[in-house]
Design an enzyme around this catalytic site. Structure first.
Site, PDB file in Angstrom:
ATOM      1  N   ARG A   6      -9.286   0.763   9.384  1.00 43.10           N
ATOM      2  CA  ARG A   6      -9.030  -0.572   9.902  1.00 43.10           C
ATOM      3  C   ARG A   6     -10.155  -1.158  10.456  1.00 43.10           C
ATOM      4  O   ARG A   6      -9.959  -2.564  10.870  1.00 43.10           O
ATOM      5  CB  ARG A   6      -7.581  -0.761  10.518  1.00 43.10           C
ATOM      6  CG  ARG A   6      -6.520  -0.891   9.851  1.00 43.10           C
ATOM      7  CD  ARG A   6      -5.272  -0.576  10.265  1.00 43.10           C
ATOM      8  NE  ARG A   6      -4.191  -1.694  10.191  1.00 43.10           N
ATOM      9  CZ  ARG A   6      -3.032  -1.113   9.546  1.00 43.10           C
ATOM     10  NH1 ARG A   6      -3.026   0.078   9.209  1.00 43.10           N
ATOM     11  NH2 ARG A   6      -2.109  -1.821   9.307  1.00 43.10           N
ATOM     12  N   LYS A  49       0.624  -1.143   0.073  1.00 41.62           N
ATOM     13  CA  LYS A  49       0.031   0.093  -0.133  1.00 41.62           C
ATOM     14  C   LYS A  49       1.078   1.171  -0.073  1.00 41.62           C
ATOM     15  O   LYS A  49       0.553   2.089  -0.657  1.00 41.62           O
ATOM     16  CB  LYS A  49      -1.014   0.031   1.158  1.00 41.62           C
ATOM     17  CG  LYS A  49      -2.040  -0.981   1.227  1.00 41.62           C
ATOM     18  CD  LYS A  49      -2.787  -0.836   2.447  1.00 41.62           C
ATOM     19  CE  LYS A  49      -2.166  -1.102   3.880  1.00 41.62           C
ATOM     20  NZ  LYS A  49      -1.756  -2.307   4.324  1.00 41.62           N
ATOM     21  N   ARG A  58      11.774  -7.065   4.735  1.00 40.25           N
ATOM     22  CA  ARG A  58      11.815  -5.673   4.952  1.00 40.25           C
ATOM     23  C   ARG A  58      12.150  -5.220   6.504  1.00 40.25           C
ATOM     24  O   ARG A  58      12.895  -4.532   6.694  1.00 40.25           O
ATOM     25  CB  ARG A  58       9.967  -5.134   4.929  1.00 40.25           C
ATOM     26  CG  ARG A  58       9.935  -3.680   5.327  1.00 40.25           C
ATOM     27  CD  ARG A  58       8.637  -3.121   4.695  1.00 40.25           C
ATOM     28  NE  ARG A  58       7.605  -3.677   5.917  1.00 40.25           N
ATOM     29  CZ  ARG A  58       6.245  -3.247   5.845  1.00 40.25           C
ATOM     30  NH1 ARG A  58       5.922  -2.551   4.720  1.00 40.25           N
ATOM     31  NH2 ARG A  58       5.459  -3.606   6.851  1.00 40.25           N
ATOM     32  N   ARG A 106      11.911  -1.252  11.769  1.00 38.16           N
ATOM     33  CA  ARG A 106      10.571  -1.266  12.195  1.00 38.16           C
ATOM     34  C   ARG A 106      10.493  -2.406  13.351  1.00 38.16           C
ATOM     35  O   ARG A 106      10.797  -3.639  13.018  1.00 38.16           O
ATOM     36  CB  ARG A 106       9.429  -1.442  11.139  1.00 38.16           C
ATOM     37  CG  ARG A 106       9.169  -0.388  10.556  1.00 38.16           C
ATOM     38  CD  ARG A 106       8.110  -0.309   9.391  1.00 38.16           C
ATOM     39  NE  ARG A 106       6.819  -0.970  10.039  1.00 38.16           N
ATOM     40  CZ  ARG A 106       5.451  -1.078   9.295  1.00 38.16           C
ATOM     41  NH1 ARG A 106       5.681  -0.521   8.237  1.00 38.16           N
ATOM     42  NH2 ARG A 106       4.787  -1.691   9.705  1.00 38.16           N
ATOM     43  N   ARG A 117      -0.563  -9.603  12.835  1.00 38.45           N
ATOM     44  CA  ARG A 117      -1.145  -8.433  12.320  1.00 38.45           C
ATOM     45  C   ARG A 117      -1.854  -8.902  11.126  1.00 38.45           C
ATOM     46  O   ARG A 117      -2.959  -8.554  11.041  1.00 38.45           O
ATOM     47  CB  ARG A 117       0.328  -7.790  11.786  1.00 38.45           C
ATOM     48  CG  ARG A 117       0.831  -6.823  12.738  1.00 38.45           C
ATOM     49  CD  ARG A 117       2.202  -6.404  12.500  1.00 38.45           C
ATOM     50  NE  ARG A 117       2.509  -5.775  11.172  1.00 38.45           N
ATOM     51  CZ  ARG A 117       3.644  -5.495  10.623  1.00 38.45           C
ATOM     52  NH1 ARG A 117       4.771  -6.050  11.251  1.00 38.45           N
ATOM     53  NH2 ARG A 117       3.922  -4.922   9.471  1.00 38.45           N
TER      54      ARG A 117
HETATM   55  P1  ADP Z   1       1.406  -2.628   7.850  1.00 38.80           P
HETATM   56  O1  ADP Z   1       0.103  -2.335   7.246  1.00 38.80           O
HETATM   57  O2  ADP Z   1       2.329  -2.890   7.114  1.00 38.80           O
HETATM   58  O3  ADP Z   1       1.235  -3.456   9.209  1.00 38.80           O
HETATM   59  P2  ADP Z   1       1.263   0.289   8.957  1.00 38.80           P
HETATM   60  O4  ADP Z   1       2.478   1.052   8.896  1.00 38.80           O
HETATM   61  O5  ADP Z   1       0.128   0.357   7.969  1.00 38.80           O
HETATM   62  O6  ADP Z   1       2.041  -1.153   8.713  1.00 38.80           O
HETATM   63  O7  ADP Z   1       0.841  -0.181  10.541  1.00 38.80           O
HETATM   64  C1  ADP Z   1       1.527  -0.554  11.594  1.00 38.80           C
HETATM   65  C2  ADP Z   1       0.862  -0.634  12.727  1.00 38.80           C
HETATM   66  O8  ADP Z   1       0.317   0.746  13.200  1.00 38.80           O
HETATM   67  C3  ADP Z   1      -0.411  -1.736  12.786  1.00 38.80           C
HETATM   68  O9  ADP Z   1       0.263  -2.850  13.046  1.00 38.80           O
HETATM   69  C4  ADP Z   1      -1.188  -0.846  13.962  1.00 38.80           C
HETATM   70  O10 ADP Z   1      -0.742  -1.354  15.249  1.00 38.80           O
HETATM   71  C5  ADP Z   1      -0.892   0.609  13.880  1.00 38.80           C
HETATM   72  N1  ADP Z   1      -2.044   1.166  12.906  1.00 38.80           N
HETATM   73  C6  ADP Z   1      -1.891   1.632  11.715  1.00 38.80           C
HETATM   74  N2  ADP Z   1      -2.894   2.334  11.260  1.00 38.80           N
HETATM   75  C7  ADP Z   1      -3.929   1.981  12.079  1.00 38.80           C
HETATM   76  C8  ADP Z   1      -5.280   2.268  12.268  1.00 38.80           C
HETATM   77  N3  ADP Z   1      -5.873   2.746  11.123  1.00 38.80           N
HETATM   78  N4  ADP Z   1      -5.865   1.646  13.306  1.00 38.80           N
HETATM   79  C9  ADP Z   1      -5.298   1.214  14.307  1.00 38.80           C
HETATM   80  N5  ADP Z   1      -3.918   0.881  14.277  1.00 38.80           N
HETATM   81  C10 ADP Z   1      -3.260   1.338  13.237  1.00 38.80           C
END
Ligand code: ADP
Length: 192
Positions: free
Chosen positions: A89, A14, A128, A134, A146
């Site tokens: 989400r 994404k 990654r 990260r 996740r």
């Molecule tokens: P990825 O999709 O690769 O897991 P992101 O950078 O989108 O990575 O998100 C990393 C973490 O940040 C998620 O696992 C969650 O803990 C938190 N997070 C991100 N966006 C949201 C959201 N919209 N609602 C709740 N938690 C979020």
């Protein structure tokens, strides 16, 4: 105005595709994951709260996430449109987004799902994790959690938009450019 949601499991690409869409259409890219990481780096209270959940592969609570997103959107209300990456989400987040958009006299035009199977996800994220710092990318159990959280809480959001004829699905497998051209096709078919 064009407002898009890039949707899909963690590691589906994404962020990479959002950056390309941002350039092509001049939209403002909002990644809630990037926002949380920057809060963590800056040592803010919000960052401390978020880190607790992120390090376990759980979602940050809706009220925290929605409040942060609202501030970012209001601060960029002049944007030509938004690309949401990592938001919504959960169903309350999708409701909140509708609300925020209608408050700005706008709407979501499309949600585009990048489909990638679990084994490919785990492989990509572990890779990654070796190159980035990260903390949620290095541990296979956290990555699988996740993915589980994505399937139980996030994947159903697809239907939320599908019911309104706004959901699209494309394969997240292939080269970055191949996937991007499928994305362009989907976006161009919207004719907004
Ligand atoms: P990825 O999709 O690769 O897991 P992101 O950078 O989108 O990575 O998100 C990393 C973490 O940040 C998620 O696992 C969650 O803990 C938190 N997070 C991100 N966006 C949201 C959201 N919209 N609602 C709740 N938690 C979020």
């Amino acid at each position: 105005m064009l407002n898009l949601i890039l949707f899909g499991p963690p590691g589906s690409g994404k962020g990479t595709q959002a950056a390309k869409l941002e350039k092509t259409y001049g939209l403002f890219h909002i990644s809630t994951g990037d926002m949380f990481r920057s809060e963590i780096e800056n040592g803010t209270e919000l960052g401390k709260q978020a880190h607790e959940f992120m390090s376990r592969g759980e979602l940050v609570p809706d009220e925290v996430t929605i409040g942060m997103l609202r501030n970012r959107m209001l601060a960029h209300s002049e944007a030509k449109g938004f690309i949401f990456d990592g938001f919504p989400r959960t169903e309350p987040q999708a409701d909140a987004l509708d609300h925020l958009m209608s408050g700005m006299n706008q709407q979501i035009d499309a949600l585009i799902l990048l489909e990638v199977p679990e084994e490919e996800i785990v492989h990509r994220i572990l890779k990654r994790g070796k190159d980035s710092n990260r903390s949620d990318d290095g541990d296979e159990d956290v990555i699988r959690n996740r993915f589980r959280v994505y399937q139980s809480k996030t994947a159903p959001i697809y239907n939320y938009y599908d019911k309104r004829g706004k959901a699209f699905k494309i394969s997240g497998l292939g080269t970055i450019d191949e996937i991007f051209s499928c994305l362009l096709e989907a976006v161009d078919s919207l004719r907004v």
